[in-house]
Design an enzyme around this catalytic site. Structure first.
Site, PDB file in Angstrom:
ATOM      1  N   ARG A   2     -24.864  -1.334   8.439  1.00 19.20           N
ATOM      2  CA  ARG A   2     -24.590  -2.738   8.150  1.00 19.20           C
ATOM      3  C   ARG A   2     -24.849  -3.625   9.360  1.00 19.20           C
ATOM      4  NH1 ARG A   2     -19.075  -3.131   4.819  1.00 19.20           N
ATOM      5  NH2 ARG A   2     -20.368  -4.343   3.422  1.00 19.20           N
ATOM      6  N   GLU A  34     -18.919  -4.980  11.052  1.00 19.09           N
ATOM      7  CA  GLU A  34     -19.816  -4.162  11.871  1.00 19.09           C
ATOM      8  C   GLU A  34     -20.864  -5.003  12.596  1.00 19.09           C
ATOM      9  OE1 GLU A  34     -18.035  -1.620   8.723  1.00 19.09           O
ATOM     10  OE2 GLU A  34     -19.093  -3.554   8.710  1.00 19.09           O
ATOM     11  N   LYS A  47       0.840  -1.185   0.000  1.00 23.18           N
ATOM     12  CA  LYS A  47       0.000   0.000   0.000  1.00 23.18           C
ATOM     13  C   LYS A  47       0.886   1.250   0.000  1.00 23.18           C
ATOM     14  CE  LYS A  47      -3.905   2.170   2.401  1.00 23.18           C
ATOM     15  NZ  LYS A  47      -4.887   2.063   3.514  1.00 23.18           N
TER      16      LYS A  47
END
Length: 620
Positions: A373, A345, A256
């Protein structure tokens, strides 16, 4: 429009078909230029940096090998799609990225045929991809004129740990459809990945264990170096040309933020502020913006850390967002009482419910858009059992450049519908401190505090709990009462000043609580004013609807006052500066004053722009 392009091989590529004519050396040059231009764009206009830099070579190769858009390329989340946008006919519009009227920061079906499925929330790509694959197989049997080719899903190792992704893997293996899943393994989501699956992938990268995906019915390929054009091109070409049935998982290892000094930093590298005065160079480092005012997130964080110092029962839960929710400092101070569930979540909410049932005081900090969610768990596992889980709901209301995918428009609607829930919204930093203290003291049921992506000032260092369900008067007037929820208060007070110039005197009240609502305050407003106008930065069916029900249930309309509500309109608000989004939604000070002025005017079809636009969000 400013030209941020990097001249060279990239100028020859208008669409992905141009990549298919290049050899691996030229594809490497394209990738190099694409990385430099991605950095240049983000430095100037802001946005997500590290994710896109990590998949530059992967993006180039996928478009070079597969016949997009006939072959469907589905990106999970979408933080990483800036290079994809540049290669798919949108390069000249990149300076408009995340600007009002410009390109979305995520994939968007309405924007390009190369975006077959919209994204912005994690762990959705495999489910959507499987849907495309099954639609292809079903339609092929019927002789479709526009057949779908291969379906390729790119999902990060952080998102792979989400429950929805695991459900999709399970279903894909069971159906046996031809689906190509690319695991972009960089050891990061926004923060470093956590959990047993992350540990497993680390051992796979080290060659210590075999990947578990073959046990789920996938043919496994890799690990492949995600920055080696040659290895990537050979691997995906072989997969494309192999007609074997069944799903394939390609494990691609990337870095990344590759090619940039700090782009893998969770704070600066994930989402960067624009740096318009910075010279455009590849080596430049975007800096985190330092604000003079204090972010609401920081106020929440500091208050919670202070409370936890004297209350060992307080603990904190987040779903892969320790920095974004402000819990990073809590984690440093109280590591044994901090829990990062990863992008999960649903699990985070029920885990918090279990902590509450076990005697702890859990604060579950999740952005409003992501808390959606976990709604079944909020209903079934928290509210139904009256468990004192405290939800810290950041990014409530409109969120600016991230647009409708991240807007916190619906939390008032879905939380105020639940019996026994206390829902609070602060108008400033001091109010937020009081509400966090209030939530900490509540042990008889669930509570939530919603606050925006904005800055505020804080004068208090110690705060006492609020009386539950009690609002406050902020300004007195005799004609109209404006009942504000949360940070709409500033716009309401500004509207009152403007109305005064028109000879209309306004009372302004701060509700503080969306549930339970201050019955005495509402009765007072209804009794002494011709018009009562509620104002909220949320969808229809939230605070204003709760007030309307209260007025009806208590026969408060007998006083003769007219009740109106200003909410977000019945549409999604496109990305842009928050002030402009509020104006577009009809909840800025101009629209509030126009709503009141219209009521008091005999010319209900007046010509002012504000009068026309406020009516879209008003409940008549």
């Amino acid at each position: 429009m400013e030209d941020l392009s990097v001249s060279g091989m990239l100028d020859m590529i208008e669409l992905p078909s141009g990549l298919r004519e290049l050899d691996e050396e030229d594809l490497s040059r394209v990738a190099e230029e694409l990385r430099a231009e991605t950095i240049a764009v983000v430095e100037r206009v802001g946005g997500h940096l590290g994710s896109g830099l990590g998949v530059v070579e992967l993006t180039v190769v996928l478009h070079a090998v597969f016949d997009t858009p006939r072959d469907k390329l589905i990106w999970d989340v979408g933080h990483q799609v800036y290079p994809h946008k540049m290669l798919t006919g949108r390069r000249d519009r990149m300076p408009t990225l995340r600007q009002k009227g410009g390109l979305s920061g995520f994939t968007k079906r309405a924007e390009s045929p190369f975006d077959p499925f919209g994204a912005a929330h994690a762990a959705t790509s495999i489910s959507a991809g499987l849907g495309f694959a099954m639609a292809r197989d079903l339609l092929e049997d019927k002789g479709s004129e526009k057949p779908i080719g291969d379906v390729v899903c790119v999902i990060g190792d952080g998102a792979l740990g989400g429950g929805m992704a695991l459900e999709a893997l399970n279903h894909t293996g069971d159906l046996g459809a031809r689906l190509i899943v690319v695991l972009n393994d960089n050891g990061m989501s926004i923060a470093p990945t956590t959990g047993a699956l992350a540990g497993h992938l680390k051992r796979v990268r080290a060659g210590e264990v075999a990947p578990l995906f073959e046990e789920l019915g996938f043919r496994s390929v890799g690990p492949v170096d995600g920055h080696d054009i040659g290895d990537l091109h050979r691997s995906f070409s072989e997969i494309r040309d192999d007609a074997s049935p069944g799903p394939v998982l390609v494990h691609v290892v990337t870095e990344k933020g590759k090619g940039h000094a700090t782009a893998s930093d969770p704070d600066c590298g994930h989402a960067c502020k624009p740096q318009p005065s910075r010279p455009r160079t590849v080596a430049a480092v975007p800096q985190c913006a330092k604000m003079h005012r204090q972010p609401y997130t920081e106020v929440f964080r500091n208050t919670l850390v202070d409370l936890a110092a004297t209350d060992p029962h307080i603990c904190a839960i987040t779903a892969a967002m320790p920095g974004g929710t402000g819990l990073d400092r809590f984690a440093d101070a109280y590591p044994d009482r901090f829990f990062d569930t990863g992008i999960a979540e649903q699990h985070a909410v029920t885990f918090a419910a279990g902590l509450a049932a076990g005697g702890m005081k859990p604060f579950c900090a999740i952005y409003s858009t992501f808390l959606q969610r976990g709604y079944d768990q909020i209903v079934h596992d928290v509210a139904l059992q009256s468990l004192p889980v405290r939800f810290a709901i950041d990014r409530a209301g409109l969120v600016g450049a991230d647009g409708p995918t991240h807007a916190g428009a619906f939390d008032l609607v879905y939380l105020c519908a639940l019996p026994g829930f206390t829902v609070m919204a602060p108008s400033d930093g001091d109010e937020l401190r009081r509400m966090v203290v209030t939530a900490s003291a509540m042990d008889d049921g669930p509570s939530a505090v919603r606050y925006p992506r904005d800055t505020t000032t804080v004068s208090e260092t110690r705060s006492a709990p609020l009386a539950i369900g009690r609002g406050r008067l902020c300004r007195n007037g005799g004609d109209v009462a404006i009942l504000s929820l949360g940070t709409c208060l500033a716009n309401c007070l500004a509207a009152a000043d403007a109305l005064s110039l028109l000879g209309i005197e306004a009372t302004v009240a701060d509700a503080r609580f969306a549930r339970p609502i201050d019955v005495d305050l509402v009765a007072q407003l209804m009794r002494h004013h011709q018009l009562v106008l509620t104002v909220e930065e949320g969808a229809r069916g939230g605070f204003g609807a709760q007030v309307a029900h209260l007025v009806q249930a208590n026969s408060l309309d007998r006083y003769g006052a007219v009740l109106r509500s200003l909410t977000l309109p019945d549409r999604f608000i496109d990305h842009g500066p928050i002030k402009e989004m509020q104006a577009d939604a009809g909840i800025d000070s101009e629209a509030i004053s126009a709503a009141v002025a219209m009521h008091f005017s005999d010319k209900r079809n007046g010509s002012s722009h504000a009068s026309r636009r406020f009516s879209e969000g008003i409940t008549l």
